[in-house]
Design a protein around this motif. Structure first.
Motif, short mmCIF file in Angstrom:
data_model
loop_
_atom_site.label_atom_id
_atom_site.label_comp_id
_atom_site.label_asym_id
_atom_site.label_seq_id
_atom_site.Cartn_x
_atom_site.Cartn_y
_atom_site.Cartn_z
N GLU A 94 -10.28 50.90 -14.01
CA GLU A 94 -9.63 49.95 -13.11
C GLU A 94 -10.69 49.28 -12.25
OE1 GLU A 94 -5.45 50.59 -10.87
OE2 GLU A 94 -7.01 52.12 -10.67
N ARG A 95 -11.69 50.08 -11.85
CA ARG A 95 -12.81 49.58 -11.07
C ARG A 95 -13.97 50.55 -11.23
NH1 ARG A 95 -12.40 52.62 -6.21
NH2 ARG A 95 -10.52 53.84 -6.36
N TYR A 96 -15.16 50.09 -10.87
CA TYR A 96 -16.29 51.02 -10.88
C TYR A 96 -17.24 50.65 -9.76
CZ TYR A 96 -19.23 47.51 -13.28
OH TYR A 96 -19.93 46.40 -13.61
N THR A 97 -17.99 51.65 -9.29
CA THR A 97 -18.95 51.39 -8.23
C THR A 97 -20.33 51.84 -8.69
OG1 THR A 97 -18.47 53.55 -7.31
CG2 THR A 97 -17.28 51.68 -6.37
N VAL A 98 -21.34 51.20 -8.13
CA VAL A 98 -22.72 51.57 -8.46
C VAL A 98 -23.40 51.98 -7.16
CG1 VAL A 98 -24.79 50.82 -9.66
CG2 VAL A 98 -22.61 49.65 -10.11
N SER A 99 -24.15 53.06 -7.21
CA SER A 99 -24.85 53.48 -6.00
C SER A 99 -25.96 52.49 -5.67
CB SER A 99 -25.46 54.87 -6.21
OG SER A 99 -26.44 54.79 -7.22
N ASP A 100 -26.47 52.54 -4.45
CA ASP A 100 -27.46 51.55 -4.01
C ASP A 100 -28.74 51.58 -4.85
OD1 ASP A 100 -25.79 50.63 -2.13
OD2 ASP A 100 -26.57 51.89 -0.50
N ASP A 101 -29.14 52.76 -5.29
CA ASP A 101 -30.35 52.83 -6.10
C ASP A 101 -30.07 52.44 -7.56
OD1 ASP A 101 -28.87 54.98 -6.87
OD2 ASP A 101 -30.39 56.50 -6.42
N GLY A 102 -28.82 52.12 -7.87
CA GLY A 102 -28.46 51.66 -9.22
C GLY A 102 -28.43 52.78 -10.23
N LEU A 103 -28.47 54.01 -9.80
CA LEU A 103 -28.56 55.12 -10.75
C LEU A 103 -27.22 55.79 -11.04
CD1 LEU A 103 -31.89 56.93 -9.76
CD2 LEU A 103 -31.45 55.39 -11.68
N VAL A 104 -26.30 55.73 -10.08
CA VAL A 104 -25.05 56.46 -10.25
C VAL A 104 -23.88 55.49 -10.39
CG1 VAL A 104 -23.52 58.22 -9.31
CG2 VAL A 104 -25.97 58.38 -8.92
N TYR A 105 -23.18 55.59 -11.51
CA TYR A 105 -22.01 54.76 -11.76
C TYR A 105 -20.77 55.65 -11.65
CZ TYR A 105 -24.71 50.77 -13.47
OH TYR A 105 -25.56 49.71 -13.56
N THR A 106 -19.80 55.19 -10.88
CA THR A 106 -18.56 55.94 -10.77
C THR A 106 -17.42 55.08 -11.31
OG1 THR A 106 -19.45 56.92 -8.78
CG2 THR A 106 -17.11 57.28 -9.21
N PHE A 107 -16.77 55.57 -12.36
CA PHE A 107 -15.69 54.81 -12.98
C PHE A 107 -14.34 55.41 -12.59
CE2 PHE A 107 -19.39 54.28 -15.70
CZ PHE A 107 -19.39 52.91 -15.95
N HIS A 108 -13.42 54.54 -12.22
CA HIS A 108 -12.07 55.00 -11.87
C HIS A 108 -11.11 54.54 -12.96
CE1 HIS A 108 -13.44 56.23 -7.88
NE2 HIS A 108 -14.20 55.15 -7.94
N ILE A 109 -10.50 55.51 -13.61
CA ILE A 109 -9.65 55.20 -14.76
C ILE A 109 -8.25 54.83 -14.31
CG2 ILE A 109 -8.61 56.21 -16.83
CD1 ILE A 109 -11.24 57.81 -17.09
N ARG A 110 -7.71 53.78 -14.94
CA ARG A 110 -6.40 53.29 -14.48
C ARG A 110 -5.29 54.26 -14.89
NH1 ARG A 110 -6.16 48.06 -15.18
NH2 ARG A 110 -8.23 47.66 -16.06
N GLU A 111 -4.26 54.25 -14.07
CA GLU A 111 -3.11 55.15 -14.21
C GLU A 111 -2.40 54.91 -15.55
OE1 GLU A 111 -2.35 57.32 -11.83
OE2 GLU A 111 -0.51 58.06 -12.78
#
Lengths: 625, 308
Positions: A94-111
């Motif tokens: 549904e959305r994803y975020t990237v940490s400031d150093d560009g190393l960590v991606y967090t994906f949020h899966i849609r319901e």
């Protein structure tokens, strides 16, 4: 032979013939699909982890869906008739975020994301699928697409060091031939191993509350691989690999959250996530049926806009709409056929005859005719046609000679007289159209200057240069291009050139062994970034295959990997291409154009740089329904 | 009779084994492997893939393990079509090629024999001349040229048939016609020659003398003898139809054995290629045996025991 039998024999023969006819006729008729397109070839597999080509991509994009999806943006096309393409959250995330150093991606899966069997799509599905893809036994060719994830390469290639946290899979699988479900997996620290990586001593750690207690005192045990050539006395095991959980940067935070930690900053990671090898497969389905049986219609569970109805080998893949797809409302086609027609002429015949709505190939000679038509859709592609030069051969080892060879080729003539579909002659290796990237150019066509360079190199009029052999895979258009270049080199430089064509598999083998002088090549960008073109020419790069090596070049590519500033990174890549174009282990010839013919009754088909056309976005015009 | 079959079976097993062994090693001697691709993969990844297909084992080990499964009629998984076993590919491809072959054969026999008999009976008439001219053209023009012409005429100028594909009855007619045409030509000429020879023989004169009509003489007495050359031609014809379909299946996009065979060879799909070679060997052997058998049934002078 009894006389009576002899008498009735002709009748028996006739009866057999009639029976055979009836049998031959008995194959049922097949209703036409709403939308049929030529996929160009039989697909190797529908298993995302094991597929490689673009025909496979078209089908897998229908049957499965990744966290992100590569979709043409909803906007007007530019002057080239192109619509920009972007990895977007039109997929499972549904959305994803990237940490400031560009190393960590967090994906949020849609319901709403579910599998075709009704199960929810979870973060665990991705973690499990990627683990499956990385496991050596899966034998995934595209596994390197995940090597950007920290620890993934180590797991995939099975590299181990003493002291590493490792996992051991014992020889107690339900079915020894199947990787899943797996046998008992023990975890511990690697104490020692033999040179061939076959026998191991591991300090096995105990479990506490279902989790490994790495701090606790363990028990040293020895293991020997089932495939070992010199088996030891240890317990038999399938694999000893780096412990996935603690080594590889893939973490399931909760059912809907997947966290991925990368080795280096990788700005094009979303492109990779949106590329089909990283699409998930259903664990329950794979474990229940095993590989390859889980891919059979009836067994297969997908999460894409379509489900597999049936496959007829080298005929078609029939897909029908998946009513459970989270975005099923936008899918308008109910039945889609992906045909595996190999002959370009046959494909065009079928298109002209209304049997196909979309053909991805047409025979070269009639392109000038077809270009006049409205249903001929073409756009620049992220693909370069070039010649590799074996820089270790005498003569070709001189930069000046290689530059002269490049400058003596009239690329304009090639695109006008041979390829004819409006291709752009190439002076750089990276195709134009990548945002922010400025290409470094090599010399333009200038026979005068080319001759001078040759004189400078000590080979005036081609004297002292060995005969150059151009290698290409058997195909009329490759031959025509090679002939033009052969003429140019003879005419402008006085160099004798012979042509050599080899059938595809032999040609690949010859290139892989760099057993050539000059060889035709093509490279399709895996993702929309200059790196996909440039990182292949690092020293001993798997796809370098020219024997060319430049330390400064290697350094620039390496530096670009960790550069956090976008502009600075692109500038590093530009400098790298500058070196590549100065040293010329390759001669870029032209940039491909995608060629598609699409029936006017179809809408939603937009030309783009990666030639990606999601089936679920195609619609039949209301009047034609 | 039984001895004949047993002997043939023995020969067949030997032939198949030799063909198997030669193709096995020839195929692996050709450069390029089943896992080669334009984007070369890392050696470590390649080793993973080869291990999955047991290609990391020594060649003799691969030979014996594959031979053993082949003896049990299991050709193993296809190297290129990863979702299928070779047996599944054959099971899907065989009916396509078989029905194409049957249609082509029926067409060749019907047309060829009719034309041949008419030509022989009405010797030197305009029928005879035009049939024989057509037959010569049919033999001379390669089937893929004929196919292109047929597509232009019957698909585009006069849209009777679809351009290509498989799944409907009308999709098989055009390829079958193109495949059968040269054989129809041969059969017409053979029938004509055979009939002419028989028609001048004594027992035909006797039949006429008994007062039988031309139709009765031709159908009941002359045909049987006149067909002998055609029957002996059926063996080579079957072989020709089997192999001829390789090209036509490509042109008409038919998912038959021919398409699988060509692709298997080009992509170095070792197991599939092996399966195809063996199936074709067995098929040709069986067809030839059947032809010999029918020959002995039609012609009392032929003795199977001698042949065996």
């Amino acid at each position: 032979m009894p006389h009576g039998f002899r008498k009735v024999f002709p009748y028996i023969a006739l009866l057999v013939l009639v029976a055979a006819m009836v049998w031959a006729v008995s194959f049922g008729t097949l209703p036409r699909a709403d939308f049929a397109f030529n996929n160009g070839d039989e697909i190797k597999t529908v298993d995302p982890a094991k597929a490689t080509g673009s025909p496979e991509g078209r089908v897998i994009n229908g049957l499965f869906e990744g966290l992100l999806r590569q979709t043409p943006l909803d906007q007007e096309s530019d002057e080239n008739g192109q619509v920009p393409l972007q990895p977007e959250t039109n997929g499972v995330a549904e959305r994803y975020t990237v940490s400031d150093d560009g190393l960590v991606y967090t994906f949020h899966i849609r319901e709403a994301a579910v599998w075709s069997n009704g199960d929810k799509v979870t973060a665990d599905d991705f973690a499990w699928s990627w683990r499956r893809m990385l496991h050596p036994e899966t034998g995934s060719q595209y596994a390197y697409q995940l090597h950007y994830v920290s620890g993934a390469m180590q797991y995939n290639l099975g590299t181990l060091q003493v002291g590493d946290q490792v996992e051991v899979e014992l020889d107690d699988r339900r079915d020894p031939q199947q990787l899943f479900p797996r046998g008992t997996v023990l975890k511990g620290l690697l104490v020692s191993r033999d040179e061939d990586n076959e026998n191991f001593t591991i300090d096995i750690k105990p479990l506490r509350d279902g989790k490994v207690d790495w701090q606790a005192a363990g028990s040293e045990q020895s293991f020997t691989k089932l495939t070992a050539k010199q088996p030891g006395s240890g317990t038999k095991c399938h694999h000893v690999l780096a412990d996935f959980g603690s080594t590889v940067g893939i973490t399931v935070e909760d059912a809907a959250t997947l966290v991925v930690r990368l080795e280096n900053r990788t700005p094009y990671f979303p492109d990779l996530v949106a590329f089909y090898p990283l699409y998930p497969v259903n664990r329950r389905c794979v474990e229940e049926h095993g590989t390859p049986n889980w891919t059979k219609p009836g067994n297969i569970v997908g999460n894409g806009p379509f489900v597999l109805q049936f496959r007829r080998i080298r005929d078609r893949v029939r897909m029908v709409k998946n009513p459970k797809y989270w975005n099923a409302d936008i899918v308008q086609l109910d039945v889609v056929d992906a045909m595996a027609v190999k002959s370009q002429t046959t494909s065009l015949n079928m298109y002209m005859n209304g049997q196909l709505d979309w053909t991805t190939t047409v025979p070269n000679p009639i392109i000038p005719e077809l270009r006049k038509r409205d249903d001929f859709i073409t756009a620049p592609m992220l693909t370069t046609y070039f010649y590799r030069i074996n820089v270790e051969l005498p003569g070709l080892d001189k930069v000046l000679v290689r530059r002269a060879l490049n400058m003596a080729v009239d690329k304009q003539e090639i695109v006008e007289k041979v390829t004819k579909a409006g291709q752009l002659p190439a002076r750089s290796y990276v195709p134009p159209g990548l945002p922010g990237f400025e290409s470094a150019l090599c010399g333009e066509f200038n026979p005068e200057k080319a001759r001078k360079l040759l004189v400078e190199a000590g080979h005036a009029g081609g004297r002292g240069l060995p005969k150059i052999e151009i290698l290409y895979n058997t195909s009329e258009s490759h031959r025509d291009i090679a002939q033009v270049i052969q003429q140019h080199w003879k005419k402008h430089l006085g160099i004798d050139v012979v042509l050599r064509n080899l059938e595809w598999a032999t040609y690949l083998d010859t290139i892989h062994k760099t057993d050539y002088a000059v060889a035709r090549a093509g490279w399709i960008g895996d993702y929309a970034d200059a790196n996909t073109f440039l990182d292949m020419f690092i020293t001993d790069g798997t796809n370098n295959q020219t024997n060319w090596s430049n330390k400064k070049y290697d350094g620039l590519i390496e530096a670009a990997k960790s550069e956090t500033d976008v502009a600075a990174r692109l500038s590093l890549l530009h400098q790298a291409e500058r070196i590549l174009m100065d040293e010329q282990p390759i001669i870029p010839i032209y940039f491909y154009r995608s060629i598609n013919m699409v029936h006017p009754r179809i809408e939603g088909f937009s030309a783009n740089i990666q030639d990606v056309h999601p089936l679920h976005l195609l619609r039949i015009r209301p009047a034609e329904r | 009779m039984l001895r004949f079959f047993l002997k043939r079976l023995g020969w067949m097993i030997l032939t198949v084994w030799i063909v198997y062994t030669v193709s096995f090693f020839l195929m692996r001697a050709v450069p390029g492997g089943p896992f080669a691709s334009e984007k070369k993969i890392d050696d470590a990844i390649k080793r993973n893939i080869e291990a999955r297909y047991k290609m990391d084992r020594p060649l003799y080990e691969q030979y014996f393990s594959h031979l053993w499964s082949t003896v049990q009629f299991d050709f193993g998984p296809s190297f290129r079509l990863e979702d299928y076993t070779v047996n599944e590919v054959i099971a899907q491809g065989f009916p396509v090629s078989a029905s194409l072959g049957i249609f082509a054969m029926v067409f060749a026999l019907t047309l060829g024999m009719t034309a041949g008999v008419v030509s022989a009976v009405r010797r030197n008439s305009p029928y005879d001349v035009s049939f024989m001219m057509l037959a010569t053209i049919g033999i001379a023009v390669p089937n893929f040229v004929l196919a292109s012409v047929a597509v232009v005429i019957f698909v585009f100028m006069w849209p009777l048939f679809p351009a290509a594909g498989w799944g409907q009855l009308n999709q098989i007619i055009l390829p079958a016609l193109c495949l059968g045409a040269p054989f129809a030509g041969y059969i017409a000429r053979l029938t004509r020659t055979g009939m002419l020879e028989v028609l001048t023989s004594d027992y035909i004169r006797t039949a006429y003398a008994k007062g039988l009509s031309t139709r009765q003489v031709v159908m009941r007495h002359a045909m049987r003898g006149g067909m002998l050359p055609v029957v002996s031609y059926l063996g080579p014809a079957t072989a020709g139809i089997l192999t001829g379909s390789l090209v036509l299946e490509r042109i008409f996009a038919l998912p038959g054995m021919g398409s699988h065979f060509i692709e298997a060879a080009l992509t170095r799909d070792y197991t599939l290629c092996m399966g195809m070679v063996l199936i074709y060997t067995v098929l040709l052997f069986v067809m030839n045996t059947l032809v010999d058998l029918s020959y002995s049934i039609i012609d009392p002078r032929v003795d199977l025991e001698d042949q065996a």
